[in-house]
Scaffold this motif. Structure first.
Motif, short mmCIF file in Angstrom:
data_model
loop_
_atom_site.label_atom_id
_atom_site.label_comp_id
_atom_site.label_asym_id
_atom_site.label_seq_id
_atom_site.Cartn_x
_atom_site.Cartn_y
_atom_site.Cartn_z
N ALA A 1 -4.05 10.05 -5.14
CA ALA A 1 -4.86 8.85 -4.97
C ALA A 1 -3.94 7.64 -4.86
O ALA A 1 -2.92 7.55 -5.56
N MET A 2 -4.28 6.74 -3.98
CA MET A 2 -3.52 5.50 -3.86
C MET A 2 -3.79 4.61 -5.08
O MET A 2 -4.86 4.71 -5.70
N PRO A 3 -2.86 3.74 -5.42
CA PRO A 3 -3.15 2.75 -6.47
C PRO A 3 -4.36 1.90 -6.06
O PRO A 3 -4.67 1.80 -4.87
N SER A 4 -5.02 1.32 -7.02
CA SER A 4 -6.19 0.49 -6.71
C SER A 4 -5.76 -0.76 -5.94
O SER A 4 -4.58 -1.15 -5.94
N GLU A 5 -6.73 -1.39 -5.29
CA GLU A 5 -6.44 -2.63 -4.57
C GLU A 5 -5.84 -3.66 -5.51
O GLU A 5 -4.90 -4.37 -5.15
N ARG A 6 -6.41 -3.76 -6.72
CA ARG A 6 -5.91 -4.76 -7.67
C ARG A 6 -4.46 -4.47 -8.05
O ARG A 6 -3.64 -5.39 -8.13
N PRO B 1 -7.33 -9.10 1.40
CA PRO B 1 -7.38 -8.83 2.84
C PRO B 1 -6.13 -8.14 3.37
O PRO B 1 -6.23 -7.24 4.21
N ALA B 2 -4.95 -8.54 2.90
CA ALA B 2 -3.71 -7.92 3.38
C ALA B 2 -3.64 -6.45 2.96
O ALA B 2 -3.20 -5.59 3.73
N ILE B 3 -4.11 -6.16 1.74
CA ILE B 3 -4.11 -4.78 1.26
C ILE B 3 -5.07 -3.94 2.10
O ILE B 3 -4.73 -2.84 2.56
N ARG B 4 -6.26 -4.45 2.32
CA ARG B 4 -7.26 -3.67 3.05
C ARG B 4 -6.85 -3.45 4.51
O ARG B 4 -7.07 -2.37 5.06
N GLU B 5 -6.27 -4.46 5.11
CA GLU B 5 -5.84 -4.31 6.50
C GLU B 5 -4.74 -3.26 6.61
O GLU B 5 -4.73 -2.44 7.54
N ALA B 6 -3.81 -3.27 5.65
CA ALA B 6 -2.73 -2.29 5.66
C ALA B 6 -3.27 -0.88 5.44
O ALA B 6 -2.84 0.08 6.10
N MET B 7 -4.23 -0.75 4.53
CA MET B 7 -4.81 0.56 4.25
C MET B 7 -5.56 1.10 5.47
O MET B 7 -5.49 2.29 5.79
N GLN B 8 -6.28 0.22 6.16
CA GLN B 8 -6.98 0.63 7.36
C GLN B 8 -6.00 1.11 8.43
O GLN B 8 -6.25 2.08 9.13
N ALA B 9 -4.88 0.42 8.54
CA ALA B 9 -3.86 0.81 9.52
C ALA B 9 -3.28 2.18 9.18
O ALA B 9 -3.05 3.00 10.07
#
Length: 236
Positions: A35-40, A51-59
């Motif tokens: 499992a990836m670390p949480s967004e926080r 937003p930067a975390i989510r965009e990177a994860m989507q990529a």
């Protein structure tokens, strides 16, 4: 003469996060299934916003390194030849729909690929491989007159040959090509008696593989694919 300018371009925060997360995966700090670390946690670790975390994860998800599920932690995926080629499925579909020559190019590429593939299959096939191909012939014969089932059995036959050399890239390429071609397979073989001809050609291919005859297997495969390439056409 002055040296050319080499400006340093600042990357987007999400691009930097993407690079760091990818490095963690490729270095083995995060392994397939983890499992990836949480967004926080990632926000605090990298000092960036959500937003930067989510965009990177989507990529990372788009290149097949992460599986993202709503309400659950993203998980690291194992990169495989199939997942790699699967990333171009949508683009291949658009290319085939918009480029008049693309379908012919794909059919030609398939013949080039499968003639080499069956040579290796004939040289390396085990008794279990031959038995599996013979079982698929029986399944296809049982599907005579049932277009969808017959065509699905046809695809499994070619995929099984691709598995014989033991190279997962061969399997992935064969599966992708067959998948891209499938939507252009007409059912005219059912109404013109070509399904029986397909079975005869498949039996010839299996006979050559059983006899460990690479040259005979190649000739049989080329005859089969050159004849059947007319079954794949653009609608309309």
């Amino acid at each position: 003469m002055s040296a050319p300018a080499e400006p340093i371009v600042r990357r987007k925060l999400s691009a930097e996060v993407f690079a760091r997360l990818r490095a963690m995966i490729t270095a083995g700090d995060l392994k397939p299934g983890d499992a990836m670390p949480s967004e926080r946690e990632l926000m605090e670790r990298f000092g960036v916003g959500r937003p930067a975390i989510r965009e990177a994860m989507q990529a990372l998800s788009q290149i097949g390194l992460l599986a993202i599920s709503h309400g659950e932690r993203a998980r690291v995926l194992a990169m495989t030849p199939r997942s790699l080629f699967g990333q171009v499925d949508a683009a291949a579909e658009i290319m085939l729909q918009t480029s008049p020559a693309a379908l012919d190019h794909l059919k030609e590429a398939r013949i080039f690929f499968e003639r080499g593939l069956v040579v290796q299959a004939a040289a390396r096939a085990s008794e279990a491989d031959v038995a599996a191909l013979e079982a698929l012939l029986l399944a296809q014969r049982a599907a005579l007159g049932q277009a969808e089932t017959f065509i699905a059995a046809d695809m499994r036959f070619h995929q099984r040959i691709a598995a014989i050399p033991g190279n997962p890239i061969f399997e992935a390429v064969a599966e992708s090509m067959l998948g891209w071609l499938k939507q252009y397979h007409t059912e005219m073989l059912i109404w013109t008696g070509k399904e029986n001809l397909t079975l005869v050609e498949h039996e010839e291919i299996v006979a050559a593989i059983r006899a460990r005859d690479p040259g005979g297997a190649e000739a049989a495969m080329v005859r089969h694919l050159e004849r059947s390439r007319a079954l794949y056409v653009h609608a309309g």
